[in-house]
Design an enzyme around this catalytic site. Structure first.
Site, PDB file in Angstrom:
ATOM      1  N   CYS A 186      -2.329  -1.484   9.969  1.00  0.00           N
ATOM      2  CA  CYS A 186      -1.493  -1.005   8.879  1.00  0.00           C
ATOM      3  C   CYS A 186      -1.371   0.506   9.058  1.00  0.00           C
ATOM      4  O   CYS A 186      -2.398   1.207   9.088  1.00  0.00           O
ATOM      5  CB  CYS A 186      -2.176  -1.349   7.558  1.00  0.00           C
ATOM      6  SG  CYS A 186      -1.382  -0.618   6.119  1.00  0.00           S
TER       7      CYS A 186
ATOM      8  N   TYR B  55       0.829  -1.212   0.000  1.00  0.00           N
ATOM      9  CA  TYR B  55       0.000   0.000   0.000  1.00  0.00           C
ATOM     10  C   TYR B  55       0.868   1.269   0.000  1.00  0.00           C
ATOM     11  O   TYR B  55       0.407   2.335  -0.367  1.00  0.00           O
ATOM     12  CB  TYR B  55      -0.853   0.056   1.278  1.00  0.00           C
ATOM     13  CG  TYR B  55      -2.134  -0.753   1.304  1.00  0.00           C
ATOM     14  CD1 TYR B  55      -2.529  -1.563   0.240  1.00  0.00           C
ATOM     15  CD2 TYR B  55      -2.970  -0.679   2.428  1.00  0.00           C
ATOM     16  CE1 TYR B  55      -3.720  -2.282   0.308  1.00  0.00           C
ATOM     17  CE2 TYR B  55      -4.161  -1.388   2.484  1.00  0.00           C
ATOM     18  CZ  TYR B  55      -4.533  -2.192   1.436  1.00  0.00           C
ATOM     19  OH  TYR B  55      -5.717  -2.894   1.500  1.00  0.00           O
TER      20      TYR B  55
ATOM     21  N   CYS C 198       5.690   0.844  10.493  1.00  0.00           N
ATOM     22  CA  CYS C 198       5.003  -0.041   9.538  1.00  0.00           C
ATOM     23  C   CYS C 198       4.896  -1.396  10.227  1.00  0.00           C
ATOM     24  O   CYS C 198       5.878  -1.865  10.826  1.00  0.00           O
ATOM     25  CB  CYS C 198       5.818  -0.150   8.249  1.00  0.00           C
ATOM     26  SG  CYS C 198       5.259  -1.466   7.136  1.00  0.00           S
TER      27      CYS C 198
END
Ligand code: DGL
Length: 270
Positions: A74, A43, A185
Protein backbone atom coordinates in the site's frame (compact mmCIF):
# COMPACT_ATOMS: atom_id res chain seq x y z
CA UNK A 1 12.01 -16.58 11.47
CA UNK A 2 12.25 -19.72 9.35
CA UNK A 3 12.49 -20.25 5.61
CA UNK A 4 9.26 -22.25 5.53
CA UNK A 5 7.21 -19.52 7.24
CA UNK A 6 4.94 -17.42 5.02
CA UNK A 7 5.26 -13.92 3.61
CA UNK A 8 2.96 -11.27 5.09
CA UNK A 9 1.28 -8.73 2.82
CA UNK A 10 -1.15 -5.99 3.74
CA UNK A 11 -3.16 -3.17 2.24
CA UNK A 12 -6.24 -1.18 3.18
CA UNK A 13 -8.21 -3.53 0.92
CA UNK A 14 -7.87 -5.57 -2.26
CA UNK A 15 -5.19 -3.33 -3.83
CA UNK A 16 -2.32 -5.39 -2.46
CA UNK A 17 -3.51 -8.28 -4.62
CA UNK A 18 -1.82 -6.47 -7.52
CA UNK A 19 1.45 -7.00 -5.61
CA UNK A 20 0.59 -10.56 -4.59
CA UNK A 21 0.02 -11.35 -8.29
CA UNK A 22 3.66 -10.45 -9.07
CA UNK A 23 5.01 -12.09 -5.93
CA UNK A 24 3.28 -15.40 -6.64
CA UNK A 25 4.69 -15.33 -10.17
CA UNK A 26 8.24 -14.79 -8.95
CA UNK A 27 8.07 -16.96 -5.81
CA UNK A 28 5.57 -19.72 -6.61
CA UNK A 29 6.54 -21.89 -3.63
CA UNK A 30 6.02 -19.26 -0.94
CA UNK A 31 2.94 -19.28 1.28
CA UNK A 32 1.29 -15.94 1.92
CA UNK A 33 -0.77 -14.40 4.66
CA UNK A 34 -2.67 -11.38 3.28
CA UNK A 35 -4.51 -8.80 5.37
CA UNK A 36 -7.03 -6.36 3.91
CA UNK A 37 -7.87 -3.71 6.50
CA UNK A 38 -11.29 -3.30 4.91
CA UNK A 39 -12.88 -1.91 8.08
CA UNK A 40 -10.69 1.18 7.68
CA UNK A 41 -10.50 1.39 3.89
CA UNK A 42 -9.70 3.79 2.27
CA UNK A 43 -6.49 4.94 3.95
CA UNK A 44 -5.82 7.64 1.36
CA UNK A 45 -7.37 10.68 3.05
CA UNK A 46 -6.66 9.70 6.67
CA UNK A 47 -4.04 11.62 8.63
CA UNK A 48 -0.60 9.95 8.60
CA UNK A 49 -0.62 9.21 12.36
CA UNK A 50 -3.85 7.24 11.94
CA UNK A 51 -2.51 5.21 9.01
CA UNK A 52 0.60 4.53 11.12
CA UNK A 53 -1.36 3.08 14.05
CA UNK A 54 -3.56 1.00 11.72
CA UNK A 55 -0.42 -0.33 10.02
CA UNK A 56 1.23 -1.22 13.34
CA UNK A 57 -1.87 -3.19 14.37
CA UNK A 58 -1.87 -5.15 11.11
CA UNK A 59 1.87 -5.84 11.34
CA UNK A 60 1.43 -7.16 14.91
CA UNK A 61 -1.22 -9.53 13.55
CA UNK A 62 1.08 -10.72 10.73
CA UNK A 63 3.93 -11.28 13.18
CA UNK A 64 1.63 -13.40 15.35
CA UNK A 65 1.10 -15.46 12.20
CA UNK A 66 4.91 -15.87 12.08
CA UNK A 67 5.53 -14.09 8.79
CA UNK A 68 9.21 -14.04 7.81
CA UNK A 69 8.99 -10.86 5.69
CA UNK A 70 6.30 -8.20 5.37
CA UNK A 71 5.33 -6.42 2.18
CA UNK A 72 3.57 -3.13 2.82
CA UNK A 73 1.52 -3.44 -0.38
CA UNK A 74 0.00 0.00 0.00
CA UNK A 75 1.64 3.24 -1.08
CA UNK A 76 -0.27 5.24 1.53
CA UNK A 77 0.80 2.97 4.40
CA UNK A 78 4.38 2.94 3.11
CA UNK A 79 4.42 6.74 3.12
CA UNK A 80 2.98 6.98 6.63
CA UNK A 81 4.52 4.00 8.38
CA UNK A 82 7.51 2.23 6.85
CA UNK A 83 10.20 4.21 8.70
CA UNK A 84 8.51 3.64 12.05
CA UNK A 85 7.83 -0.04 11.29
CA UNK A 86 11.52 -0.60 10.57
CA UNK A 87 12.42 1.20 13.79
CA UNK A 88 9.97 -0.79 15.90
CA UNK A 89 10.72 -4.20 14.45
CA UNK A 90 14.42 -4.13 13.51
CA UNK A 91 14.56 -7.94 13.11
CA UNK A 92 11.76 -7.98 10.50
CA UNK A 93 12.54 -7.44 6.82
CA UNK A 94 10.03 -4.99 5.31
CA UNK A 95 9.45 -4.14 1.66
CA UNK A 96 7.45 -1.01 0.84
CA UNK A 97 6.02 0.50 -2.32
CA UNK A 98 8.48 2.79 -4.10
CA UNK A 99 7.04 5.71 -6.07
CA UNK A 100 8.38 4.77 -9.53
CA UNK A 101 9.38 8.32 -10.46
CA UNK A 102 12.88 7.39 -11.59
CA UNK A 103 11.98 4.74 -14.21
CA UNK A 104 9.12 6.94 -15.42
CA UNK A 105 11.35 10.00 -15.84
CA UNK A 106 13.92 7.89 -17.71
CA UNK A 107 11.26 6.47 -20.01
CA UNK A 108 9.47 9.71 -20.89
CA UNK A 109 10.27 11.18 -24.30
CA UNK A 110 8.07 14.23 -23.86
CA UNK A 111 9.67 14.89 -20.42
CA UNK A 112 6.17 14.94 -19.01
CA UNK A 113 5.19 12.33 -16.42
CA UNK A 114 1.86 11.73 -14.68
CA UNK A 115 1.44 10.35 -11.15
CA UNK A 116 -1.93 9.08 -10.00
CA UNK A 117 -1.94 8.37 -6.25
CA UNK A 118 -3.74 9.03 -2.98
CA UNK A 119 -3.46 12.28 -1.08
CA UNK A 120 -1.44 10.60 1.70
CA UNK A 121 1.11 9.24 -0.77
CA UNK A 122 1.62 12.52 -2.61
CA UNK A 123 2.04 14.41 0.66
CA UNK A 124 4.52 11.92 2.10
CA UNK A 125 8.23 12.57 2.55
CA UNK A 126 9.16 9.52 0.47
CA UNK A 127 7.37 10.84 -2.61
CA UNK A 128 8.67 14.39 -2.23
CA UNK A 129 12.25 13.14 -1.83
CA UNK A 130 12.00 10.81 -4.81
CA UNK A 131 10.55 13.61 -6.91
CA UNK A 132 13.30 16.03 -5.92
CA UNK A 133 15.98 13.40 -6.64
CA UNK A 134 14.78 11.96 -9.93
CA UNK A 135 12.46 14.39 -11.65
CA UNK A 136 14.78 17.29 -12.41
CA UNK A 137 13.95 18.66 -15.86
CA UNK A 138 10.73 16.63 -16.03
CA UNK A 139 7.22 18.12 -15.77
CA UNK A 140 5.27 16.20 -13.13
CA UNK A 141 1.48 16.07 -13.28
CA UNK A 142 0.10 14.92 -9.96
CA UNK A 143 -3.50 13.79 -9.56
CA UNK A 144 -5.25 12.48 -6.44
CA UNK A 145 -7.45 9.60 -7.54
CA UNK A 146 -10.32 10.23 -5.10
CA UNK A 147 -13.09 7.65 -5.51
CA UNK A 148 -11.07 5.10 -7.49
CA UNK A 149 -10.23 2.85 -4.53
CA UNK A 150 -13.93 2.61 -3.62
CA UNK A 151 -14.82 1.57 -7.19
CA UNK A 152 -12.14 -1.16 -7.22
CA UNK A 153 -13.28 -2.40 -3.79
CA UNK A 154 -16.82 -2.63 -5.17
CA UNK A 155 -15.61 -4.68 -8.17
CA UNK A 156 -16.56 -1.84 -10.55
CA UNK A 157 -13.15 -1.32 -12.13
CA UNK A 158 -14.55 -1.44 -15.69
CA UNK A 159 -17.75 0.51 -14.99
CA UNK A 160 -18.89 3.74 -16.70
CA UNK A 161 -18.27 5.52 -13.35
CA UNK A 162 -14.64 4.37 -13.33
CA UNK A 163 -14.18 5.58 -16.92
CA UNK A 164 -15.77 8.95 -16.15
CA UNK A 165 -13.68 9.49 -13.02
CA UNK A 166 -10.47 8.45 -14.77
CA UNK A 167 -11.27 10.84 -17.59
CA UNK A 168 -11.38 13.78 -15.15
CA UNK A 169 -7.94 12.84 -13.77
CA UNK A 170 -6.22 11.77 -16.97
CA UNK A 171 -7.60 13.99 -19.74
CA UNK A 172 -5.62 17.04 -18.52
CA UNK A 173 -2.50 14.85 -18.62
CA UNK A 174 -3.29 13.67 -22.15
CA UNK A 175 -3.80 17.30 -23.24
CA UNK A 176 -0.46 18.20 -21.72
CA UNK A 177 1.56 15.53 -23.53
CA UNK A 178 2.16 13.14 -20.62
CA UNK A 179 3.56 9.94 -22.13
CA UNK A 180 4.30 7.92 -18.97
CA UNK A 181 1.86 7.39 -16.10
CA UNK A 182 2.93 6.04 -12.70
CA UNK A 183 0.32 4.05 -10.78
CA UNK A 184 0.97 5.30 -7.25
CA UNK A 185 -1.68 3.19 -5.53
CA UNK A 186 -1.83 -0.59 -5.53
CA UNK A 187 -5.55 -0.57 -6.37
CA UNK A 188 -4.92 1.15 -9.70
CA UNK A 189 -3.38 -1.73 -11.72
CA UNK A 190 -6.88 -3.22 -11.67
CA UNK A 191 -7.99 -0.12 -13.60
CA UNK A 192 -5.42 -0.66 -16.34
CA UNK A 193 -7.96 -1.55 -19.06
CA UNK A 194 -10.07 1.53 -18.22
CA UNK A 195 -6.94 3.71 -18.13
CA UNK A 196 -5.94 2.50 -21.58
CA UNK A 197 -9.41 3.20 -22.90
CA UNK A 198 -9.32 6.78 -21.56
CA UNK A 199 -5.79 7.55 -22.72
CA UNK A 200 -6.19 5.67 -26.03
CA UNK A 201 -2.81 4.09 -25.36
CA UNK A 202 -1.02 7.46 -25.42
CA UNK A 203 0.79 6.72 -22.14
CA UNK A 204 3.05 3.91 -21.01
CA UNK A 205 1.77 2.76 -17.62
CA UNK A 206 4.30 2.03 -14.86
CA UNK A 207 3.18 -0.42 -12.20
CA UNK A 208 5.80 -0.66 -9.42
CA UNK A 209 4.57 -4.10 -8.25
CA UNK A 210 7.07 -6.25 -10.23
CA UNK A 211 9.99 -4.27 -8.78
CA UNK A 212 8.56 -4.67 -5.27
CA UNK A 213 8.24 -8.44 -5.76
CA UNK A 214 11.84 -8.57 -7.02
CA UNK A 215 13.01 -6.70 -3.93
CA UNK A 216 11.15 -9.16 -1.66
CA UNK A 217 12.89 -12.04 -3.43
CA UNK A 218 16.29 -10.35 -3.07
CA UNK A 219 15.80 -9.81 0.67
CA UNK A 220 14.71 -13.42 1.23
CA UNK A 221 17.74 -14.66 -0.71
CA UNK A 222 20.13 -12.44 1.23
CA UNK A 223 18.78 -13.69 4.57
CA UNK A 224 18.59 -17.34 3.55
CA UNK A 225 14.81 -17.27 4.00
CA UNK A 226 13.58 -18.56 0.64
CA UNK A 227 11.28 -21.56 1.03
CA UNK A 228 13.59 -24.57 1.15
CA UNK A 229 11.02 -27.33 0.69
CA UNK A 230 11.13 -28.45 -2.98
CA UNK A 231 7.72 -30.11 -2.64
CA UNK A 232 6.09 -27.09 -1.00
CA UNK A 233 2.48 -26.49 -2.00
CA UNK A 234 1.87 -22.87 -1.05
CA UNK A 235 -1.16 -21.73 0.95
CA UNK A 236 -2.77 -18.33 0.54
CA UNK A 237 -4.60 -17.23 3.68
CA UNK A 238 -6.64 -14.07 3.17
CA UNK A 239 -7.83 -12.09 6.18
CA UNK A 240 -10.13 -9.09 6.16
CA UNK A 241 -11.11 -6.77 9.00
CA UNK A 242 -14.36 -6.16 7.04
CA UNK A 243 -16.21 -8.49 4.69
CA UNK A 244 -14.16 -11.16 2.88
CA UNK A 245 -16.37 -11.10 -0.24
CA UNK A 246 -14.40 -8.35 -2.04
CA UNK A 247 -11.18 -10.32 -1.55
CA UNK A 248 -12.76 -13.57 -2.66
CA UNK A 249 -14.15 -12.02 -5.83
CA UNK A 250 -10.97 -10.16 -6.71
CA UNK A 251 -8.91 -13.31 -6.25
CA UNK A 252 -11.27 -15.28 -8.49
CA UNK A 253 -11.34 -12.57 -11.19
CA UNK A 254 -7.75 -11.34 -11.21
CA UNK A 255 -5.67 -14.13 -9.65
CA UNK A 256 -7.31 -17.36 -10.83
CA UNK A 257 -3.83 -18.88 -11.06
CA UNK A 258 -3.83 -19.24 -7.25
CA UNK A 259 -5.61 -22.58 -7.20
CA UNK A 260 -8.88 -22.24 -5.31
CA UNK A 261 -8.09 -25.22 -3.07
CA UNK A 262 -5.08 -23.41 -1.67
CA UNK A 263 -6.93 -20.18 -0.81
CA UNK A 264 -8.80 -19.62 2.45
CA UNK A 265 -10.71 -16.50 3.52
CA UNK A 266 -11.25 -15.34 7.09
CA UNK A 267 -12.65 -12.41 8.99
CA UNK A 268 -10.16 -11.02 11.50
CA UNK A 269 -9.88 -8.30 14.11
CA UNK A 270 -6.51 -6.63 14.46
N1 DGL B 1 -3.87 0.57 -2.07
C1 DGL B 1 -3.60 1.73 -1.32
C2 DGL B 1 -2.41 2.50 -1.78
O1 DGL B 1 -1.59 1.94 -2.45
C3 DGL B 1 -4.63 2.25 -0.46
C4 DGL B 1 -5.43 3.37 -0.92
C5 DGL B 1 -6.48 3.76 0.07
O2 DGL B 1 -6.86 2.95 0.92
O3 DGL B 1 -6.88 4.91 -0.01
O4 DGL B 1 -2.23 3.65 -1.48
Amino acid sequence: MYSNDGIGIFDSGVGGLSVLRELALLLPRESVCYVADAAHCPYGNRPAHEVLSLSVAVVDFLLQKKCKLIVVACNTATAAAIDELRRRYPHVPFVGMEPAVKPAAEQSKTRSVGILATCGTLQGRLFRQTQARHAAGVRMHLAVGDGLVELVEAGREDSPEALALLRTYLQPMVDDGVDVLVLGCTHYPFLQAAIEEVTQGSMAVVNPAPAVAAQAKRLLEQRGLLCSDPAAAPRYDFFSTGGVEALRQMQARHLPQLAAGRCAFYFCEV
